[in-house]
Write an enzyme that holds these catalytic residues in place. Structure first.
Site, PDB file in Angstrom:
ATOM      1  N   LYS A 105     -11.646  -9.641  43.298  1.00 55.98           N
ATOM      2  CA  LYS A 105     -11.278 -10.279  42.028  1.00 55.98           C
ATOM      3  C   LYS A 105     -10.556 -11.574  42.354  1.00 55.98           C
ATOM      4  O   LYS A 105      -9.889 -11.676  43.393  1.00 55.98           O
ATOM      5  CB  LYS A 105     -10.352  -9.368  41.212  1.00 55.98           C
ATOM      6  CG  LYS A 105     -10.403  -9.643  39.738  1.00 55.98           C
ATOM      7  CD  LYS A 105     -11.653  -9.028  39.135  1.00 55.98           C
ATOM      8  CE  LYS A 105     -11.774  -9.275  37.659  1.00 55.98           C
ATOM      9  NZ  LYS A 105     -12.838  -8.450  37.074  1.00 55.98           N
TER      10      LYS A 105
HETATM   11  P1  NAD Z   1     -13.595 -12.285  26.435  1.00 54.03           P
HETATM   12  O1  NAD Z   1     -12.650 -13.379  26.754  1.00 54.03           O
HETATM   13  O2  NAD Z   1     -14.997 -12.597  26.054  1.00 54.03           O
HETATM   14  O3  NAD Z   1     -13.003 -11.347  25.287  1.00 54.03           O
HETATM   15  C1  NAD Z   1     -11.703 -10.886  25.264  1.00 54.03           C
HETATM   16  C2  NAD Z   1     -11.348 -10.682  23.797  1.00 54.03           C
HETATM   17  O4  NAD Z   1     -10.079 -10.037  23.704  1.00 54.03           O
HETATM   18  C3  NAD Z   1     -11.217 -11.987  23.021  1.00 54.03           C
HETATM   19  O5  NAD Z   1     -11.866 -11.822  21.780  1.00 54.03           O
HETATM   20  C4  NAD Z   1      -9.712 -12.136  22.813  1.00 54.03           C
HETATM   21  O6  NAD Z   1      -9.404 -12.863  21.635  1.00 54.03           O
HETATM   22  C5  NAD Z   1      -9.326 -10.684  22.694  1.00 54.03           C
HETATM   23  N1  NAD Z   1      -7.901 -10.379  22.915  1.00 54.03           N
HETATM   24  C6  NAD Z   1      -7.069 -10.841  23.856  1.00 54.03           C
HETATM   25  N2  NAD Z   1      -5.846 -10.305  23.700  1.00 54.03           N
HETATM   26  C7  NAD Z   1      -5.935  -9.469  22.635  1.00 54.03           C
HETATM   27  C8  NAD Z   1      -5.020  -8.609  21.967  1.00 54.03           C
HETATM   28  N3  NAD Z   1      -3.768  -8.493  22.378  1.00 54.03           N
HETATM   29  N4  NAD Z   1      -5.460  -7.881  20.916  1.00 54.03           N
HETATM   30  C9  NAD Z   1      -6.725  -7.979  20.490  1.00 54.03           C
HETATM   31  N5  NAD Z   1      -7.640  -8.782  21.080  1.00 54.03           N
HETATM   32  C10 NAD Z   1      -7.243  -9.507  22.133  1.00 54.03           C
HETATM   33  O7  NAD Z   1     -13.545 -11.342  27.727  1.00 54.03           O
HETATM   34  P2  NAD Z   1     -14.559 -10.182  28.116  1.00 54.03           P
HETATM   35  O8  NAD Z   1     -15.478 -10.725  29.143  1.00 54.03           O
HETATM   36  O9  NAD Z   1     -15.087  -9.546  26.919  1.00 54.03           O
HETATM   37  O10 NAD Z   1     -13.572  -9.199  28.877  1.00 54.03           O
HETATM   38  C11 NAD Z   1     -12.723  -8.282  28.188  1.00 54.03           C
HETATM   39  C12 NAD Z   1     -12.276  -7.213  29.158  1.00 54.03           C
HETATM   40  O11 NAD Z   1     -13.413  -6.566  29.727  1.00 54.03           O
HETATM   41  C13 NAD Z   1     -11.453  -7.695  30.354  1.00 54.03           C
HETATM   42  O12 NAD Z   1     -10.539  -6.670  30.701  1.00 54.03           O
HETATM   43  C14 NAD Z   1     -12.480  -7.836  31.451  1.00 54.03           C
HETATM   44  O13 NAD Z   1     -11.926  -7.749  32.749  1.00 54.03           O
HETATM   45  C15 NAD Z   1     -13.326  -6.617  31.141  1.00 54.03           C
HETATM   46  N6  NAD Z   1     -14.672  -6.662  31.690  1.00 54.03           N
HETATM   47  C16 NAD Z   1     -15.528  -7.679  31.388  1.00 54.03           C
HETATM   48  C17 NAD Z   1     -16.811  -7.673  31.901  1.00 54.03           C
HETATM   49  C18 NAD Z   1     -17.807  -8.724  31.541  1.00 54.03           C
HETATM   50  O14 NAD Z   1     -18.973  -8.603  31.963  1.00 54.03           O
HETATM   51  N7  NAD Z   1     -17.462  -9.723  30.758  1.00 54.03           N
HETATM   52  C19 NAD Z   1     -17.214  -6.636  32.767  1.00 54.03           C
HETATM   53  C20 NAD Z   1     -16.328  -5.595  33.035  1.00 54.03           C
HETATM   54  C21 NAD Z   1     -15.064  -5.623  32.486  1.00 54.03           C
END
Ligand code: NAD
Length: 414
Positions: A105
């Site tokens: 990471k």
């Molecule tokens: P993203 O930035 O597209 O979405 C994150 C969302 O969370 C946004 O809409 C943001 O406004 C919201 N957010 C942030 N703080 C918040 C809060 N306190 N309350 C409510 N909403 C809140 O990111 P993503 O890619 O969707 O990733 C989200 C999570 O999933 C992270 O933990 C990331 O590590 C994990 N993840 C992502 C992927 C991927 O392929 N994108 C894969 C595995 C895990």
């Protein structure tokens, strides 16, 4: 709010599983530590002509199974502690899904929304240059994470390629499709969450139809998970993002919400009843999908959660203390390393396509994703039926046994 440091939390989860399988003490000594973490200073010229030095990290936690794989995150809360924990979780996730990868990471401490496109590009390129000594298509392959996108990956790929003197599309996944980004990658994590939900309901002989679901974090993962689950007949009754929370007990219009986020970058511009953002967690729902950031469900709020099933879209949204409280309450927590593995599964497929010079259609990618997710779920479920431990510990047991097996063959160098 946070019960512990994230790296300590990751260790606690590892120790619990190690105890369960009576893992060789010597092997535990290796698995409890990251192989290496590179800390870098990243000086860039801001648009106003001043120089600002950012701090960044890349942790390669364990590479026993293959090159390390993991996202790059741009966020003000990035820290070495966070990066190490996220890299450990990537290690277990890749092992659980039988991917030939270790876990990594990276991250930069910054507020991406306050940086211009040019500043973000310079930041990404200089970060890539700083971590070049430990990057490579057979060493460590970055991908997008919070606040990084396919465009960020294109900048990493271009910077790496310029240093090497040839175009190297195998160095990142989650690239734009024109550069070899896989079909289906953008939707993969949310699709995977939905597949796991469907399999869980099938295993419990329940129907998803009409099931009430609340999604915290309507971003890439949460938005796609909501879309696929609503297509499977579930009712998305609450969604939130940083801007706030929208609820509708009859079910929200998910495609409309996605359109709204594409246009306004927030859910609250969509018509509907607004409530306090964090109230989402306590809504009257059967399933809660935390898909925002880590540590959202903790010792102080877990007892207020009404949902009996939590499916972790985000990485590390539940603290170990909350895990214990939820287990006592009889809540099923389907852990991140299983539930959100769809992204890295399709990242692997993207890498395989780049290695082989082939390009697959979306149907083939989705079929492979489906196969992998279902297999991993079944493996975890079979063990869960025999062991009276929470699903997180079961998933860790399955993953860590696979890594232990690798060490049994490879031995410890020298
Ligand atoms: P993203 O930035 O597209 O979405 C994150 C969302 O969370 C946004 O809409 C943001 O406004 C919201 N957010 C942030 N703080 C918040 C809060 N306190 N309350 C409510 N909403 C809140 O990111 P993503 O890619 O969707 O990733 C989200 C999570 O999933 C992270 O933990 C990331 O590590 C994990 N993840 C992502 C992927 C991927 O392929 N994108 C894969 C595995 C895990």
């Amino acid at each position: 709010m946070i019960d512990d440091s994230l790296a300590k939390k990751a260790k606690k989860q590892l120790y619990k599983a190690a105890l369960e399988i009576k893992l060789d003490h010597n092997l535990l000594k290796i698995l409890e530590k990251p192989r290496r973490t590179l800390k870098v200073s990243i000086p860039i010229k801001l648009d106003n002509g001043k120089i600002k030095v950012f701090n960044g990290f890349r942790c390669q936690y364990n590479d026993a199974k293959g090159p390390t794989k993991g996202g790059v995150r741009y966020h003000p809360y990035v820290s070495e502690d966070e990066v190490v924990a996220l890299a450990a979780w990537m290690t277990w996730k890749c092992a659980l899904l039988d991917l030939p990868y270790g876990g990594a990471k990276g991250g930069i401490i910054c507020t991406p929304t306050k940086l211009s496109e040019g500043e973000l590009e310079r930041l990404t390129r200089r970060y890539t240059a700083e971590i070049m000594p430990i990057l490579g298509p057979h060493i460590d392959i970055p991908a997008p994470d919070v606040y990084t996108t396919s465009k960020t990956m294109a900048w990493i790929m271009d910077t790496f390629s310029m240093f090497k003197g040839y175009t190297e599309p195998r160095i990142v996944t989650g690239k734009p499709e024109i550069l070899g980004g896989s079909k289906g990658r953008k939707e993969a994590t949310g699709r995977g969450v939905a597949i796991i939900a469907r399999e869980f309901f099938k295993a419990k002989k329940k129907s998803l139809k009409g099931t009430k679901i609340a999604v915290q974090g309507f971003g890439n993962v949460g938005g796609h998970a909501a879309l696929f689950l609503s297509q499977m007949g579930a009712k998305i009754v609450a969604v939130s993002d940083v801007s706030g929370c929208l609820v509708n007990p009859q079910g929200l219009d998910v495609p409309g919400l996605i359109e709204c986020v594409e246009k306004h970058a927030c859910v609250i511009k969509h018509p509907g009843k607004r409530i306090e953002r964090d109230e989402l967690l306590y809504q009257d729902a059967d399933v809660l999908i935390p898909a925002a950031l880590e540590n959202q469900i903790h010792r102080k709020n877990s007892h207020k959660i009404k949902a009996k099933i939590i499916i972790e879209g985000a990485n590390g949204p539940t603290t170990p203390e909350a895990d214990e409280i939820l287990e006592e309450k009889g809540v099923y927590v389907i852990p991140d390393i299983l539930a959100n593995a769809g992204g890295v599964v399709v990242s692997h497929l993207e890498w395989v396509q780049a290695l082989s010079g082939l390009y697959w259609d979306e149907e083939k990618v989705n079929a492979e994703l489906e196969k992998k997710m279902v297999k991993a779920f079944k493996e975890v479920w079979e063990v869960a039926k025999k062991k009276k431990i929470g699903l997180r510990c079961v998933a860790y047991v399955v993953a860590i046994e696979k890594i232990a097996e690798v060490y049994r063959y490879r031995g410890i160098f020298p």
